[in-house]
Design an enzyme around this catalytic site. Structure first.
Site, PDB file in Angstrom:
ATOM      1  CG  HIS A 192      21.506  33.497  -6.285  1.00 11.77           C
ATOM      2  ND1 HIS A 192      22.565  32.656  -4.937  1.00 11.77           N
ATOM      3  CD2 HIS A 192      21.324  34.389  -4.521  1.00 11.77           C
ATOM      4  CE1 HIS A 192      22.470  32.476  -3.972  1.00 11.77           C
ATOM      5  NE2 HIS A 192      21.880  33.635  -3.698  1.00 11.77           N
ATOM      6  CB  CYS A 193      15.746  31.998  -6.540  1.00 17.73           C
ATOM      7  SG  CYS A 193      14.488  32.665  -6.053  1.00 17.73           S
ATOM      8  N   PRO A 194      17.218  34.446  -3.943  1.00 17.61           N
ATOM      9  CG  PRO A 194      16.215  36.955  -3.657  1.00 17.61           C
ATOM     10  CD  PRO A 194      17.130  35.900  -4.893  1.00 17.61           C
ATOM     11  N   GLY A 197      16.610  30.607  -1.356  1.00 22.26           N
ATOM     12  CA  GLY A 197      18.257  30.718  -0.900  1.00 22.26           C
ATOM     13  C   GLY A 197      19.099  29.633  -0.950  1.00 22.26           C
ATOM     14  CG  ASN A 198      20.711  26.477  -3.417  1.00 24.11           C
ATOM     15  OD1 ASN A 198      21.658  26.946  -4.462  1.00 24.11           O
ATOM     16  ND2 ASN A 198      20.247  25.024  -3.695  1.00 24.11           N
TER      17      ASN A 198
END
Length: 254
Positions: A192-194, A197-198
């Protein structure tokens, strides 16, 4: 089960959240009473544009990423490109614009797309699967949570162990995992890559890879020509004065 149990080799084609009614001839009153799939989505995602855009719940870092890219590139185009275009070649702003557009496009494609969310089991499917597991394990009802459940399937002559998701009530396909932030099982889950944002999974991994690669090229491109601008200007007006004429250096240094 629809996913990873009866047909484990079939790629899970989780159709993008539907935005159209399956019965277009229904009356207007009945249409208003129906809820679209994205409106009843059990995960923690946010939806925009009538379900066409799907993002994680926490999107603040994504907007920071977008602002940094736009501001850094904008300073370069405003303060450095006019001088470089006249002194070197007009191709510099053209190449920079192409790189900037590609970076922005791949970022938005990664952030707004379905990463490969696996649909959860319906209540009837979950109840039937629970009964099958209880019968197979010969377990009795207790007050404690049962141990992690697995199911072995044969794929290309090799035995593969599928893990059971207690939240989605499915046996996950190989390389799938449950994202605790989005509360979804994602096929070929990477992380999950902040910053985008997804989640990054099967359906948007190639766009994420292209975003990282193109952003690296854009960063090197801007840094190299900002440095070139400073060096060329320092010959005529001095090094410190040249730095003041190229404010695009600040985001790069920071």
């Amino acid at each position: 089960m629809h996913l990873g149990v009866a047909e484990p080799m079939r790629e899970c084609e989780y159709s993008q959240i539907s935005t159209r009614s399956s019965t277009p001839m229904e009356s207007p009153h009945k249409k208003r009473s129906l809820r679209k799939k994205w409106q009843a989505f059990p995960g923690r995602n946010k939806f925009y544009c009538d379900g066409r855009i799907m993002m994680a719940r926490q999107t603040g870092v994504f907007y920071l990423t977008l602002v940094l890219i736009v501001v850094t590139s904008g300073l370069f185009f405003v303060f450095d490109c006019p001088f470089l275009s006249s002194q070197l070649t007009p191709a510099i702003p053209v190449i920079g614009g192409v790189l900037f557009g590609f970076v922005l496009g791949t970022l938005l494609r990664t952030s707004f797309s379905d990463p490969g969310v696996l649909p959860r089991a319906t209540p009837d499917e979950a109840a039937d699967l629970e009964r099958q597991i209880d019968v197979a394990n010969g377990s009795t009802s207790t007050g404690y949570r049962p141990p992690p459940r697995t199911r072995e399937v044969v794929i290309n002559g090799q035995t593969v162990k599928l893990k059971y998701c207690f939240t989605c009530k499915i046996f996950r396909p190989p390389r799938a995992s449950h994202c605790s932030l989005c509360d979804n099982c994602v096929e070929r889950f990477d992380h999950h890559c902040p910053w985008v944002g997804n989640c990054v999974g099967r359906r948007n991994y190639r766009f994420f890879y292209m975003f990282i690669l193109s952003l690296s090229f854009l960063t090197i491109f801007i840094f190299a020509f900002v440095l070139t601008h400073v060096i060329l200007r320092s010959h005529s007006i001095g090094f410190l004065s040249a730095l003041k004429d190229s404010p695009a250096r600040y985001p790069l240094v920071e």
